[in-house]
Scaffold this active site. Structure first.
Site, PDB file in Angstrom:
ATOM      1  N   TRP A  39       0.705  -0.656   2.701  1.00  0.00           N
ATOM      2  CA  TRP A  39      -0.573  -0.438   3.033  1.00  0.00           C
ATOM      3  C   TRP A  39      -1.213  -0.424   4.116  1.00  0.00           C
ATOM      4  O   TRP A  39      -1.212  -1.709   3.892  1.00  0.00           O
ATOM      5  CB  TRP A  39      -0.628  -0.174   1.818  1.00  0.00           C
ATOM      6  CG  TRP A  39      -0.649   1.056   0.941  1.00  0.00           C
ATOM      7  CD1 TRP A  39       0.366   1.070   0.074  1.00  0.00           C
ATOM      8  CD2 TRP A  39      -1.206   2.341   0.061  1.00  0.00           C
ATOM      9  NE1 TRP A  39       0.378   1.846  -0.580  1.00  0.00           N
ATOM     10  CE2 TRP A  39      -0.848   3.343  -0.632  1.00  0.00           C
ATOM     11  CE3 TRP A  39      -2.497   2.844   1.655  1.00  0.00           C
ATOM     12  CZ2 TRP A  39      -0.817   4.240  -0.866  1.00  0.00           C
ATOM     13  CZ3 TRP A  39      -3.015   4.220   0.691  1.00  0.00           C
ATOM     14  CH2 TRP A  39      -2.102   4.757   0.131  1.00  0.00           C
ATOM     15  N   GLU A  75      -0.300  -4.703  -6.274  1.00  0.00           N
ATOM     16  CA  GLU A  75       1.883  -5.783  -6.263  1.00  0.00           C
ATOM     17  C   GLU A  75       1.316  -7.584  -5.842  1.00  0.00           C
ATOM     18  O   GLU A  75       1.496  -7.456  -6.161  1.00  0.00           O
ATOM     19  CB  GLU A  75       2.400  -5.109  -6.204  1.00  0.00           C
ATOM     20  CG  GLU A  75       2.749  -3.720  -6.054  1.00  0.00           C
ATOM     21  CD  GLU A  75       1.845  -2.599  -6.233  1.00  0.00           C
ATOM     22  OE1 GLU A  75       1.700  -2.098  -5.350  1.00  0.00           O
ATOM     23  OE2 GLU A  75       1.851  -1.767  -7.178  1.00  0.00           O
ATOM     24  N   VAL A  99      -4.960  -4.710   2.412  1.00  0.00           N
ATOM     25  CA  VAL A  99      -6.312  -3.866   2.870  1.00  0.00           C
ATOM     26  C   VAL A  99      -6.835  -2.696   1.757  1.00  0.00           C
ATOM     27  O   VAL A  99      -5.794  -1.584   2.004  1.00  0.00           O
ATOM     28  CB  VAL A  99      -6.433  -3.289   4.462  1.00  0.00           C
ATOM     29  CG1 VAL A  99      -7.812  -2.371   4.676  1.00  0.00           C
ATOM     30  CG2 VAL A  99      -6.143  -4.937   5.552  1.00  0.00           C
ATOM     31  N   LEU A 100      -7.993  -2.213   1.167  1.00  0.00           N
ATOM     32  CA  LEU A 100      -8.030  -1.795   0.815  1.00  0.00           C
ATOM     33  C   LEU A 100      -9.346  -0.717   1.497  1.00  0.00           C
ATOM     34  O   LEU A 100     -10.485  -1.241   1.599  1.00  0.00           O
ATOM     35  CB  LEU A 100      -8.447  -1.467  -0.667  1.00  0.00           C
ATOM     36  CG  LEU A 100      -7.584  -2.351  -1.614  1.00  0.00           C
ATOM     37  CD1 LEU A 100      -8.196  -3.350  -2.977  1.00  0.00           C
ATOM     38  CD2 LEU A 100      -6.942  -1.149  -1.869  1.00  0.00           C
ATOM     39  N   SER A 104     -11.973   8.798  -1.794  1.00  0.00           N
ATOM     40  CA  SER A 104     -13.373   9.790  -2.268  1.00  0.00           C
ATOM     41  C   SER A 104     -13.362   9.371  -3.696  1.00  0.00           C
ATOM     42  O   SER A 104     -14.133  10.006  -4.922  1.00  0.00           O
ATOM     43  CB  SER A 104     -13.276  10.917  -1.793  1.00  0.00           C
ATOM     44  OG  SER A 104     -11.859  11.560  -2.256  1.00  0.00           O
ATOM     45  N   THR A 105     -12.132   8.452  -4.403  1.00  0.00           N
ATOM     46  CA  THR A 105     -12.280   8.323  -5.676  1.00  0.00           C
ATOM     47  C   THR A 105     -12.557   7.253  -6.151  1.00  0.00           C
ATOM     48  O   THR A 105     -12.954   6.202  -5.564  1.00  0.00           O
ATOM     49  CB  THR A 105     -10.446   8.458  -6.384  1.00  0.00           C
ATOM     50  OG1 THR A 105      -9.649   7.531  -5.574  1.00  0.00           O
ATOM     51  CG2 THR A 105     -10.310  10.281  -5.590  1.00  0.00           C
ATOM     52  N   HIS A 107     -10.430   5.289  -7.249  1.00  0.00           N
ATOM     53  CA  HIS A 107      -9.103   4.039  -7.065  1.00  0.00           C
ATOM     54  C   HIS A 107      -9.172   2.749  -6.773  1.00  0.00           C
ATOM     55  O   HIS A 107      -9.495   1.809  -6.714  1.00  0.00           O
ATOM     56  CB  HIS A 107      -8.367   4.960  -5.893  1.00  0.00           C
ATOM     57  CG  HIS A 107      -7.437   4.043  -5.983  1.00  0.00           C
ATOM     58  ND1 HIS A 107      -7.238   3.125  -4.791  1.00  0.00           N
ATOM     59  CD2 HIS A 107      -5.588   4.083  -6.436  1.00  0.00           C
ATOM     60  CE1 HIS A 107      -6.036   2.667  -4.948  1.00  0.00           C
ATOM     61  NE2 HIS A 107      -4.635   3.217  -6.447  1.00  0.00           N
ATOM     62  N   ARG A 146     -12.576  -6.030  10.983  1.00  0.00           N
ATOM     63  CA  ARG A 146     -12.725  -7.964  10.383  1.00  0.00           C
ATOM     64  C   ARG A 146     -10.936  -8.542  10.896  1.00  0.00           C
ATOM     65  O   ARG A 146     -10.780  -9.060  10.258  1.00  0.00           O
ATOM     66  CB  ARG A 146     -12.937  -7.041   8.924  1.00  0.00           C
ATOM     67  CG  ARG A 146     -14.181  -7.249   8.700  1.00  0.00           C
ATOM     68  CD  ARG A 146     -14.801  -6.300   7.800  1.00  0.00           C
ATOM     69  NE  ARG A 146     -16.044  -6.566   7.482  1.00  0.00           N
ATOM     70  CZ  ARG A 146     -16.628  -5.610   8.139  1.00  0.00           C
ATOM     71  NH1 ARG A 146     -16.098  -5.596   9.102  1.00  0.00           N
ATOM     72  NH2 ARG A 146     -17.960  -6.007   7.891  1.00  0.00           N
TER      73      ARG A 146
HETATM   74  C1  DLZ Z   1      -2.164   4.302  -3.369  1.00  0.00           C
HETATM   75  C2  DLZ Z   1      -2.649   3.083  -3.760  1.00  0.00           C
HETATM   76  C3  DLZ Z   1      -4.096   3.861  -2.295  1.00  0.00           C
HETATM   77  C4  DLZ Z   1      -4.794   5.094  -2.253  1.00  0.00           C
HETATM   78  N1  DLZ Z   1      -4.837   2.933  -1.425  1.00  0.00           N
HETATM   79  C5  DLZ Z   1      -4.537   1.485  -1.213  1.00  0.00           C
HETATM   80  C6  DLZ Z   1      -4.788   1.542  -0.198  1.00  0.00           C
HETATM   81  O1  DLZ Z   1      -6.167   1.501   0.670  1.00  0.00           O
HETATM   82  N2  DLZ Z   1      -4.495  -0.014   0.005  1.00  0.00           N
HETATM   83  C7  DLZ Z   1      -3.200  -0.679  -0.860  1.00  0.00           C
HETATM   84  O2  DLZ Z   1      -2.917  -2.104  -0.213  1.00  0.00           O
HETATM   85  N3  DLZ Z   1      -2.750  -0.094  -1.266  1.00  0.00           N
HETATM   86  C8  DLZ Z   1      -3.548   1.217  -1.745  1.00  0.00           C
HETATM   87  N4  DLZ Z   1      -2.164   1.900  -2.692  1.00  0.00           N
HETATM   88  C9  DLZ Z   1      -1.569   1.261  -2.789  1.00  0.00           C
HETATM   89  C10 DLZ Z   1      -1.898   0.679  -4.885  1.00  0.00           C
HETATM   90  O3  DLZ Z   1      -2.491  -1.283  -4.236  1.00  0.00           O
HETATM   91  C11 DLZ Z   1      -0.761   0.736  -5.175  1.00  0.00           C
HETATM   92  O4  DLZ Z   1       0.515   0.102  -4.441  1.00  0.00           O
HETATM   93  C12 DLZ Z   1      -0.139   1.914  -6.162  1.00  0.00           C
HETATM   94  O5  DLZ Z   1      -1.000   1.967  -7.101  1.00  0.00           O
HETATM   95  C13 DLZ Z   1       1.145   1.156  -7.109  1.00  0.00           C
HETATM   96  O6  DLZ Z   1       1.870   0.349  -7.910  1.00  0.00           O
END
Ligand code: DLZ
Length: 189
Positions: A39, A75, A99-100, A104-105, A107, A146
């Protein structure tokens, strides 16, 4: 009356970490595992590059740097456990990079919380230094800044992968340093 600012600059915040710039990892005989997510790959790749390049600059033997990819940040803890389960005699450190980005939810909140706790748990349960290299950002721009790849007037920003490499090195060297310090304290008692 104008209020007095107590904010600290980024440089001031990082000043205490200066000593880690000169760590020597050339004596390492155990691998450092860099786990990274698929991601947000452009930002994550920059962070992994920064981390890897810094490990090499500090003298880490290239053959001991292992890269493994996982789908998303969620993971990272289970992959870190897999990498660290052989313990500190087999693995020098595990660096978890992801990176997360807040959407808008809810999550972002759930995943950030689960991932930070999960990574901490792997470190405490296995004794292997397990580094939290996960950016939790409100926007893509914050993440790019960053990772040192921002475009704009403020410049490229700072690549935190560099700090995570230093932190892994420092934490991997810590048990020996601690044993020496405790030994010296006991001897002088
Ligand atoms: C589903 C999801 C979303 C919406 N956003 C991110 C993100 O910004 N960064 C990231 O590393 N992973 C994201 N994921 C995937 C979840 O981390 C995960 O891989 C799935 O929910 C499956 O377990």
């Amino acid at each position: 009356m104008a209020s007095q600012s107590t904010s600290t600059s980024f440089e001031e915040k990082m000043a205490g970490l200066k000593s880690m710039e000169t760590l020597n990892l050339s004596g390492f005989t155990k691998p450092v595992v860099i786990l990274s997510t698929m991601w947000n790959l452009d930002v994550v790749s920059a962070l992994v590059d920064g981390c890897r390049t810094e490990l090499l600059r500090l003298g880490m033997p290239e053959r001991l740097i292992v890269n493994i990819q996982v789908p998303g940040a969620f993971e990272l803890p289970s992959a870190a456990l897999e990498a660290a389960k052989a313990g500190p005699d087999a693995v020098a450190a595990v660096i978890c990079i992801g990176v997360l980005i807040k959407g808008s939810t809810m999550h972002f909140e759930y995943i950030s919380d689960a991932v930070s706790h999960g990574i901490m748990r792997v470190g405490l349960d296995t004794g292997v230094p397990t580094i939290f290299g996960v950016l939790t950002c409100l926007t893509d721009d914050q993440a790019r800044e960053r990772a040192g790849i921002a475009i704009g007037e403020g410049g490229p920003g700072h690549n935190h992968g560099i700090d995570w490499a230093r932190t892994a090195g420092r934490m991997a060297l810590l048990p020996e340093e601690t044993a020496k310090a405790l030994g010296a304290a006991t001897a002088s008692a």
